[in-house]
Scaffold this active site. Structure first.
Site, PDB file in Angstrom:
ATOM      1  N   ASN A 145     -16.863 -48.926  21.113  1.00 55.84           N
ATOM      2  CA  ASN A 145     -16.850 -48.507  22.463  1.00 55.84           C
ATOM      3  C   ASN A 145     -17.073 -49.653  23.326  1.00 55.84           C
ATOM      4  O   ASN A 145     -17.140 -50.085  24.520  1.00 55.84           O
ATOM      5  CB  ASN A 145     -16.574 -47.238  23.193  1.00 55.84           C
ATOM      6  CG  ASN A 145     -18.204 -47.309  23.100  1.00 55.84           C
ATOM      7  OD1 ASN A 145     -18.831 -47.687  22.436  1.00 55.84           O
ATOM      8  ND2 ASN A 145     -18.877 -45.926  23.807  1.00 55.84           N
ATOM      9  N   LYS A 151     -10.509 -33.767   7.669  1.00 59.38           N
ATOM     10  CA  LYS A 151      -9.703 -33.033   7.441  1.00 59.38           C
ATOM     11  C   LYS A 151      -7.890 -33.227   7.459  1.00 59.38           C
ATOM     12  O   LYS A 151      -7.935 -32.938   6.399  1.00 59.38           O
ATOM     13  CB  LYS A 151     -10.319 -31.828   8.431  1.00 59.38           C
ATOM     14  CG  LYS A 151      -9.349 -30.934   7.230  1.00 59.38           C
ATOM     15  CD  LYS A 151      -9.453 -29.939   8.696  1.00 59.38           C
ATOM     16  CE  LYS A 151      -8.572 -28.627   8.408  1.00 59.38           C
ATOM     17  NZ  LYS A 151      -8.692 -27.110  10.355  1.00 59.38           N
ATOM     18  N   ARG A 152      -7.440 -34.214   8.368  1.00 62.31           N
ATOM     19  CA  ARG A 152      -5.549 -34.166   8.104  1.00 62.31           C
ATOM     20  C   ARG A 152      -5.333 -35.425   7.520  1.00 62.31           C
ATOM     21  O   ARG A 152      -5.027 -34.955   7.096  1.00 62.31           O
ATOM     22  CB  ARG A 152      -5.669 -34.349   9.762  1.00 62.31           C
ATOM     23  CG  ARG A 152      -4.194 -34.456  10.106  1.00 62.31           C
ATOM     24  CD  ARG A 152      -4.150 -35.076  11.522  1.00 62.31           C
ATOM     25  NE  ARG A 152      -4.455 -36.469  11.120  1.00 62.31           N
ATOM     26  CZ  ARG A 152      -3.996 -37.752  10.267  1.00 62.31           C
ATOM     27  NH1 ARG A 152      -2.673 -37.286   9.488  1.00 62.31           N
ATOM     28  NH2 ARG A 152      -4.315 -38.554  11.077  1.00 62.31           N
ATOM     29  N   TYR A 154     -30.476 -37.826  20.668  1.00 64.70           N
ATOM     30  CA  TYR A 154     -29.770 -38.208  19.287  1.00 64.70           C
ATOM     31  C   TYR A 154     -30.389 -37.780  18.432  1.00 64.70           C
ATOM     32  O   TYR A 154     -30.298 -37.283  17.583  1.00 64.70           O
ATOM     33  CB  TYR A 154     -31.393 -39.743  19.390  1.00 64.70           C
ATOM     34  CG  TYR A 154     -30.904 -40.799  18.297  1.00 64.70           C
ATOM     35  CD1 TYR A 154     -29.564 -41.262  18.298  1.00 64.70           C
ATOM     36  CD2 TYR A 154     -31.540 -40.818  17.460  1.00 64.70           C
ATOM     37  CE1 TYR A 154     -29.216 -42.235  17.267  1.00 64.70           C
ATOM     38  CE2 TYR A 154     -30.801 -41.435  16.099  1.00 64.70           C
ATOM     39  CZ  TYR A 154     -30.073 -42.432  16.311  1.00 64.70           C
ATOM     40  OH  TYR A 154     -29.871 -43.692  15.177  1.00 64.70           O
ATOM     41  N   ARG A 211     -35.750 -52.028  19.762  1.00 58.97           N
ATOM     42  CA  ARG A 211     -36.825 -52.083  18.830  1.00 58.97           C
ATOM     43  C   ARG A 211     -37.733 -52.444  18.387  1.00 58.97           C
ATOM     44  O   ARG A 211     -38.147 -53.909  18.974  1.00 58.97           O
ATOM     45  CB  ARG A 211     -36.155 -51.356  17.417  1.00 58.97           C
ATOM     46  CG  ARG A 211     -35.698 -49.632  17.725  1.00 58.97           C
ATOM     47  CD  ARG A 211     -33.892 -49.963  16.141  1.00 58.97           C
ATOM     48  NE  ARG A 211     -32.887 -50.248  16.779  1.00 58.97           N
ATOM     49  CZ  ARG A 211     -31.735 -50.199  16.464  1.00 58.97           C
ATOM     50  NH1 ARG A 211     -31.558 -49.309  15.287  1.00 58.97           N
ATOM     51  NH2 ARG A 211     -29.943 -50.987  16.755  1.00 58.97           N
TER      52      ARG A 211
HETATM   53  N1  UDP Z   1     -42.826 -49.866  19.776  1.00 60.64           N
HETATM   54  C1  UDP Z   1     -43.857 -51.024  19.861  1.00 60.64           C
HETATM   55  N2  UDP Z   1     -43.435 -51.383  21.140  1.00 60.64           N
HETATM   56  C2  UDP Z   1     -42.030 -52.220  21.150  1.00 60.64           C
HETATM   57  C3  UDP Z   1     -41.258 -51.262  20.936  1.00 60.64           C
HETATM   58  C4  UDP Z   1     -42.117 -50.197  19.845  1.00 60.64           C
HETATM   59  O1  UDP Z   1     -45.059 -50.247  19.688  1.00 60.64           O
HETATM   60  O2  UDP Z   1     -42.062 -53.255  21.742  1.00 60.64           O
HETATM   61  C5  UDP Z   1     -43.486 -48.395  18.345  1.00 60.64           C
HETATM   62  C6  UDP Z   1     -42.657 -47.004  19.041  1.00 60.64           C
HETATM   63  O3  UDP Z   1     -43.681 -46.467  20.440  1.00 60.64           O
HETATM   64  C7  UDP Z   1     -42.875 -46.793  17.930  1.00 60.64           C
HETATM   65  C8  UDP Z   1     -42.486 -47.694  16.914  1.00 60.64           C
HETATM   66  O4  UDP Z   1     -42.981 -49.186  17.027  1.00 60.64           O
HETATM   67  O5  UDP Z   1     -43.876 -46.161  17.924  1.00 60.64           O
HETATM   68  C9  UDP Z   1     -40.895 -47.631  16.481  1.00 60.64           C
HETATM   69  O6  UDP Z   1     -40.255 -48.442  17.652  1.00 60.64           O
HETATM   70  P1  UDP Z   1     -38.759 -47.992  17.323  1.00 60.64           P
HETATM   71  O7  UDP Z   1     -38.309 -47.863  19.187  1.00 60.64           O
HETATM   72  O8  UDP Z   1     -37.966 -49.190  17.092  1.00 60.64           O
HETATM   73  O9  UDP Z   1     -37.815 -46.583  17.254  1.00 60.64           O
HETATM   74  P2  UDP Z   1     -37.746 -45.327  16.279  1.00 60.64           P
HETATM   75  O10 UDP Z   1     -38.741 -45.867  14.752  1.00 60.64           O
HETATM   76  O11 UDP Z   1     -39.393 -44.909  17.120  1.00 60.64           O
HETATM   77  O12 UDP Z   1     -36.789 -44.657  16.270  1.00 60.64           O
END
Ligand code: UDP
Length: 314
Positions: free
Chosen positions: A35, A106-107, A146, A187
């Site tokens: 989407n 399933k279908r 999530y 991330r």
């Molecule tokens: N994190 C950080 N600075 C950032 C983004 C993330 O220190 O700019 C930390 C976040 O708090 C976590 C880890 O990096 O402890 C991984 O975060 P991410 O968002 O990549 O994914 P998660 O493993 O938490 O789902």
């Protein structure tokens, strides 16, 4: 895997598009549905001229009807920033998406592989995480949409298998990185690389002592396909790189590898941020003969090169 008629939901996303590329390369017909909430058309543009590829803009929380041999159910925003933007929709995507895709499987008698996550372990009290560990998840926090969404997707897979004989498989994906991540994905790896390349402050949340284990995307895709091909093993199976780093270490490595003058700053730690995370991959090794091959620095090099190109294009 060859000559199969395959559905990839979330195929315009980061992992989904790498998976789609591999499935097309090995001679399959691939339909992507997405989407485009966090997926992007640019991720699938290079496949558009391939007659074996088709894109359908569709939300998996609504039913979809067509025949396939194999279904990879990957649709769901996956970065904390993205999945917390519209948490109700995130739960719907995971839960109703799994429900609709399992109904489809399933279908039409398709085998379905569900993308689950290390987030099902929550803030783990068992380290490294083994598949038999049930996890430590807050059901009412900001990550719950999530975590619980994916947990119920796992539940649905197993109930469709037990109750309806659907051939289901579950993979638990640990932190993955590589080209095609969005610049503003949120991330840690993409944030740090983009900040370092732009000379901005590197934003370490908390004191940076929390750990993560980073898997390069091509290693992950190889594991995903091996799992889909494996008969008689529904999982769940962990797929991730057991090399474990603190977030502060990751920040320093990115600064060193980019030669950046950026400095590290500390921002508040988001709530429910897991303190440790590392996959035990014994099961993947014994059942699939899989383990990651690309060390963190090597994968980072390729990812930095990718972001350099993206940022100079503007
Ligand atoms: N994190 C950080 N600075 C950032 C983004 C993330 O220190 O700019 C930390 C976040 O708090 C976590 C880890 O990096 O402890 C991984 O975060 P991410 O968002 O990549 O994914 P998660 O493993 O938490 O789902």
């Amino acid at each position: 895997m060859k000559g199969k008629n395959i559905l990839v939901t979330g195929g315009a996303g980061f992992i989904g598009s790498h998976l789609t590329a591999e499935l097309l390369k090995t001679g399959n017909l691939v339909t992507v549905i997405d989407n485009l909430s966090s997926g992007r058309i640019e991720n699938i543009r290079e496949f558009e001229s391939d007659p074996a590829f088709r894109f359908v803009e569709h939300d998996v929380s609504e039913p979809y009807c067509e025949d396939f041999d194999l279904i990879f159910n990957f649709a769901c925003p996956a970065s904390p920033d993205a999945y917390q933007t519209d948490p109700i929709q995130t739960t719907k995507t995971s839960m109703l998406g799994a429900f609709n895709m399992l109904g489809l499987a399933k279908r039409c008698g398709a085998r379905l592989l569900q993308a689950s996550t290390s987030e099902v372990y929550g803030d783990p009290l068992v380290h490294p995480q083994v598949e038999s560990y049930w996890g430590n998840v807050n059901p009412v926090g900001i990550r719950s949409c999530y975590d619980e969404g994916k947990r119920v997707a796992e539940t649905l897979c197993n109930d469709y298998r037990r109750q309806n004989g659907v051939d289901t498989k579950i993979i638990r994906i640990f932190n993955t990185y590589g080209p095609r991540m969005r610049v503003n994905d949120g991330r840690v790896v993409s944030n740090f690389i983009v900040q370092a390349l732009q000379g901005k402050d590197i934003t370490v949340y908390g004191d940076g002592s929390q750990t993560r284990s980073f898997c390069y995307v091509s290693d992950l895709v190889r594991g995903i396909i091996l799992m889909m091909e494996k008969d008689g093993f529904p999982g769940p199976v962990n797929l991730g790189n057991p090399g474990e780093f603190t977030i502060l270490e990751a920040a320093k490595i990115v600064i060193e590898m980019t030669g950046s003058k950026s400095k590290i700053i500390n921002l508040p730690l988001p709530s429910d941020d897991p303190t440790v995370r590392r996959p035990d991959i014994s099961l993947a090794k014994s059942q699939l003969g899989w383990e990651p091959e690309i060390p963190f620095r090597e994968g980072l090099k390729k990812t930095i090169e990718y972001f350099e190109k993206v940022l100079t294009k503007g």
